[in-house]
Design an enzyme around this catalytic site. Structure first.
Site, short mmCIF file in Angstrom:
data_model
loop_
_atom_site.label_atom_id
_atom_site.label_comp_id
_atom_site.label_asym_id
_atom_site.label_seq_id
_atom_site.Cartn_x
_atom_site.Cartn_y
_atom_site.Cartn_z
N GLY A 171 0.77 -1.24 0.00
CA GLY A 171 0.00 0.00 0.00
C GLY A 171 0.80 1.28 0.00
N SER A 172 2.05 1.25 -0.51
CA SER A 172 2.82 2.50 -0.48
C SER A 172 2.28 3.52 -1.49
CB SER A 172 4.31 2.24 -0.69
OG SER A 172 4.60 1.89 -2.02
N MET A 219 -3.61 -6.72 -7.28
CA MET A 219 -2.95 -7.73 -8.10
C MET A 219 -3.90 -8.80 -8.61
SD MET A 219 -0.10 -6.30 -8.17
CE MET A 219 1.19 -7.37 -8.79
N HIS A 279 1.47 0.97 -13.01
CA HIS A 279 2.19 -0.24 -13.40
C HIS A 279 3.68 0.07 -13.48
CE1 HIS A 279 2.77 -4.16 -15.19
NE2 HIS A 279 3.56 -3.59 -16.07
N GLU A 337 7.20 6.37 -8.53
CA GLU A 337 5.80 5.93 -8.71
C GLU A 337 4.87 6.79 -7.85
OE1 GLU A 337 4.64 1.83 -8.43
OE2 GLU A 337 6.62 1.12 -8.96
#
Ligand code: GAR
Length: 197
Positions: A15-16, A94, A113, A178
């Protein structure tokens, strides 16, 4: 200032990226607020991170549904609509989604992604970039369509691959990129699509 758009985040694990979005939403001028975090995995560490920030966070375990993926996603869909979500951000979720769910949230579901799509959809993206001898790697935020890790690209972040990189070092260096990418891409998406969302 316009009201913040209610969004939900779907996770399966750490959950970052979810946490990065929650942090972004804390800013008064960020155009979204998180109304729900959902996971298919009751043990997802990210659920506790969300709860600690006061965000409603629940697991809808996929396992009791066995092969009936659509029923699981219909349960997710009900929870998301009850929470009032208008946009979904997949953040390390996922599971491959069914056509029902993809259609239900068409134009309103984003994914992050860890590759420069269309390169390397699927798993093991860092190793595949290394194995291909790439000199750059990165991450993509895109709209979710029926193909896995396909769909129109909203934004990408790029890093250089160093000669001594491994899949682990690449993943470590990419992760903070990200987080910033997802924060920026969601802001941009909501701003650009404001008239239709
Ligand atoms: C992230 O690197 C994300 O890009 C990737 O899973 C990780 C989740 O980490 N997603 C995919 O591979 C989706 N195809 P996080 O739970 O710490 O955000």
């Amino acid at each position: 200032m316009r009201a913040k758009l209610p969004i939900a985040i779907l996770i399966s694990g750490r959950g970052s990226n979810m946490e990065a979005l929650l942090n972004a939403c804390d800013a008064p001028d960020y155009p979204a607020e998180v109304v729900a975090v959902l996971s298919n995995n009751p043990d997802a560490a990210g659920l506790d991170i969300a709860r600690a920030k006061g965000i409603p966070a629940h697991a809808i375990d996929h396992r009791p549904f066995r092969q009936d993926r659509e029923s699981h996603e219909r349960a997710m869909d009900r929870a998301l609509r009850e929470a009032g979500a208008r946009i979904i951000c997949l953040a390390g979720y996922m599971r491959v989604l069914t056509p029902f769910f993809v259609k239900a949230w068409s134009g309103r579901m984003l994914n992050i992604h860890p590759s420069l799509l269309p390169k390397y959809p699927g798993l093991h993206t860092h190793q595949r970039a290394l194995d291909s001898g790439d000199t750059t790697h990165g991450a993509t935020v895109h709209l979710v369509t029926s193909g896995v890790d396909e769909g129109p690209v909203i934004a990408q972040a790029r890093i250089n691959i160093r000669p001594d990189d491994t899949a682990e070092t690449l993943s470590e260096r990419l992760l903070p990129k990200e987080h910033a990418l997802y924060q920026d891409a969601l802001r941009q998406f909501i701003t650009d699509q404001a008239s239709v969302l």
